[in-house]
Write a protein that holds these residues in place. Structure first.
Motif, PDB file in Angstrom:
ATOM      1  N   THR A  69       0.747  -1.048  -0.025  1.00 10.96           N
ATOM      2  CA  THR A  69       0.076  -0.088   0.199  1.00 10.96           C
ATOM      3  C   THR A  69       0.887   1.204   0.092  1.00 10.96           C
ATOM      4  O   THR A  69       0.823   2.185  -0.545  1.00 10.96           O
ATOM      5  CB  THR A  69      -0.970   0.125   1.298  1.00 10.96           C
ATOM      6  N   GLN A  70       1.784   1.214   0.749  1.00 13.70           N
ATOM      7  CA  GLN A  70       2.797   2.429   1.101  1.00 13.70           C
ATOM      8  C   GLN A  70       3.702   2.553  -0.378  1.00 13.70           C
ATOM      9  O   GLN A  70       3.709   3.662  -0.849  1.00 13.70           O
ATOM     10  CB  GLN A  70       3.751   2.339   2.091  1.00 13.70           C
ATOM     11  N   ALA A  71       3.848   1.384  -0.894  1.00 16.58           N
ATOM     12  CA  ALA A  71       4.980   1.544  -1.956  1.00 16.58           C
ATOM     13  C   ALA A  71       3.852   1.953  -3.178  1.00 16.58           C
ATOM     14  O   ALA A  71       4.421   2.977  -4.322  1.00 16.58           O
ATOM     15  CB  ALA A  71       5.050   0.046  -2.559  1.00 16.58           C
ATOM     16  N   ALA A  72       2.541   1.643  -3.376  1.00 23.65           N
ATOM     17  CA  ALA A  72       1.572   2.078  -4.484  1.00 23.65           C
ATOM     18  C   ALA A  72       1.451   3.686  -4.257  1.00 23.65           C
ATOM     19  O   ALA A  72       1.558   4.394  -5.270  1.00 23.65           O
ATOM     20  CB  ALA A  72       0.465   1.597  -4.300  1.00 23.65           C
ATOM     21  N   LEU A  73       1.290   4.204  -2.851  1.00 24.18           N
ATOM     22  CA  LEU A  73       1.309   5.525  -2.718  1.00 24.18           C
ATOM     23  C   LEU A  73       2.494   6.390  -3.071  1.00 24.18           C
ATOM     24  O   LEU A  73       2.498   7.271  -3.776  1.00 24.18           O
ATOM     25  CB  LEU A  73       0.894   5.797  -1.181  1.00 24.18           C
ATOM     26  N   TRP A  74       3.649   5.890  -2.971  1.00 22.36           N
ATOM     27  CA  TRP A  74       5.116   6.227  -3.132  1.00 22.36           C
ATOM     28  C   TRP A  74       5.191   6.680  -4.850  1.00 22.36           C
ATOM     29  O   TRP A  74       5.603   7.586  -5.208  1.00 22.36           O
ATOM     30  CB  TRP A  74       6.149   5.456  -2.655  1.00 22.36           C
ATOM     31  N   ALA A  75       4.570   5.592  -5.434  1.00 23.50           N
ATOM     32  CA  ALA A  75       4.836   5.294  -6.761  1.00 23.50           C
ATOM     33  C   ALA A  75       4.040   6.313  -7.510  1.00 23.50           C
ATOM     34  O   ALA A  75       4.150   7.118  -8.293  1.00 23.50           O
ATOM     35  CB  ALA A  75       4.324   4.094  -7.456  1.00 23.50           C
ATOM     36  N   VAL A  76       2.628   6.593  -7.025  1.00 18.77           N
ATOM     37  CA  VAL A  76       1.756   7.543  -7.487  1.00 18.77           C
ATOM     38  C   VAL A  76       2.396   8.975  -7.281  1.00 18.77           C
ATOM     39  O   VAL A  76       2.215   9.860  -8.268  1.00 18.77           O
ATOM     40  CB  VAL A  76       0.293   7.505  -6.639  1.00 18.77           C
ATOM     41  N   ARG A  77       2.799   9.100  -6.238  1.00 16.64           N
ATOM     42  CA  ARG A  77       3.231  10.369  -5.814  1.00 16.64           C
ATOM     43  C   ARG A  77       4.580  10.918  -6.654  1.00 16.64           C
ATOM     44  O   ARG A  77       4.730  12.092  -7.003  1.00 16.64           O
ATOM     45  CB  ARG A  77       3.655  10.649  -4.444  1.00 16.64           C
ATOM     46  N   HIS A  78       5.240  10.097  -6.952  1.00 14.28           N
ATOM     47  CA  HIS A  78       6.448  10.027  -7.828  1.00 14.28           C
ATOM     48  C   HIS A  78       6.356   9.983  -9.475  1.00 14.28           C
ATOM     49  O   HIS A  78       7.235   9.674  -9.851  1.00 14.28           O
ATOM     50  CB  HIS A  78       7.721   9.557  -7.248  1.00 14.28           C
ATOM     51  N   GLY A  79       4.963   9.714  -9.787  1.00 12.85           N
ATOM     52  CA  GLY A  79       4.835   9.423 -11.277  1.00 12.85           C
ATOM     53  C   GLY A  79       5.369   8.386 -11.652  1.00 12.85           C
ATOM     54  O   GLY A  79       5.524   8.339 -13.013  1.00 12.85           O
ATOM     55  N   LEU A  80       5.149   7.396 -11.097  1.00  9.81           N
ATOM     56  CA  LEU A  80       5.574   5.836 -11.719  1.00  9.81           C
ATOM     57  C   LEU A  80       4.177   5.016 -12.039  1.00  9.81           C
ATOM     58  O   LEU A  80       4.472   4.007 -12.484  1.00  9.81           O
ATOM     59  CB  LEU A  80       6.347   5.163 -10.688  1.00  9.81           C
ATOM     60  N   SER A  81       2.983   5.574 -11.834  1.00 11.15           N
ATOM     61  CA  SER A  81       1.993   4.800 -12.126  1.00 11.15           C
ATOM     62  C   SER A  81       1.417   5.220 -13.370  1.00 11.15           C
ATOM     63  O   SER A  81       1.588   6.154 -14.033  1.00 11.15           O
ATOM     64  CB  SER A  81       0.760   5.148 -11.009  1.00 11.15           C
ATOM     65  N   GLY A  82       0.611   4.003 -13.905  1.00 13.81           N
ATOM     66  CA  GLY A  82       0.245   4.285 -15.132  1.00 13.81           C
ATOM     67  C   GLY A  82      -0.910   5.211 -15.183  1.00 13.81           C
ATOM     68  O   GLY A  82      -1.388   5.862 -16.499  1.00 13.81           O
TER      69      GLY A  82
END
Length: 213
Positions: free
Chosen positions: A200-213
């Motif tokens: 969950t925290q990893a997904a949030l980190w990725a969203v914040r740093h522009g790594l999500s699709g």
């Protein structure tokens, strides 16, 4: 046929547990393996029964859902926890997600949607409403997160982006043509490098740093 998803119900209201059990027991791929009336009992039952998914209320006597989540994490219990709550305030839901919940639904959720949520978190997905995701993100430190992110390999960044898209390890393995064991290793490395506790925290980190699709 795959083994059914083993579910533990943790709620201090017997009528709620009875209603959840009545619905879930008609699902071919879901098996209710036990119940608990408070967080402390829920932790003990989760250790005893080793369910795949725990449906956990937040506000309970003896031990609330947030503390129960923390105890399960300390015990390294592998169960995925889905919060089932009647509280809509972020100050109620956000601590539970930060403690390790895989997502949450409200108690008035459509029964079919609840079954879908159980299947989703069991598959490794994360269920977050946009407003709650935003509240979690606002509590992160952007600068320190960016510096930690520079230690990720290109493959780890790919895996992290797919985690943020809600993909399970199996789906990530298929997308990147890797074994599930290799994906699990990448996920462990990502959590270690970013100093994060869970997906969950990893997904949030990725969203914040522009790594999500």
């Amino acid at each position: 046929m795959a083994d059914p998803i083993k579910v533990l119900l943790v709620d201090d209201h017997q009528v709620v547990r009875r209603g959840l059990r009545t619905f879930l027991e008609v699902q071919d791929d879901i098996e209710v393996v036990g119940e608990a009336a408070d967080g402390a009992e829920g932790v003990a039952r989760a250790e005893e029964l080793r369910p795949d998914v725990v449906l956990m209320d937040v506000k309970m006597p003896v031990m609330d859902g947030v503390e129960a989540l923390r105890r399960l994490r300390e015990l390294d219990n592998p169960a995925r926890v889905l919060i089932v709550t009647s509280f809509t305030e972020q100050r109620t839901v956000v601590p539970a997600l930060r403690a390790g919940a895989a997502g949450y639904v409200y108690k008035d959720v459509d029964p079919d949607a609840l079954a879908g949520a159980i299947r989703s978190v069991h598959a490794g997905h994360i269920l977050l409403q946009p407003e709650v995701a935003g509240a979690l993100l606002s509590q992160e430190e952007t600068n320190s997160g960016q510096s930690r992110g520079t230690s990720l390999t290109e493959r780890e960044r790919e895996v992290l982006g797919l985690i943020a898209d809600g993909r399970s390890n199996r789906e990530i393995a298929r997308a990147l043509v890797l074994s599930e064991k290799t994906v699990k290793t990448h996920v462990s490395n990502i959590l270690m490098k970013l100093d994060l506790a869970d997906r969950t925290q990893a997904a949030l980190w990725a969203v914040r740093h522009g790594l999500s699709g």
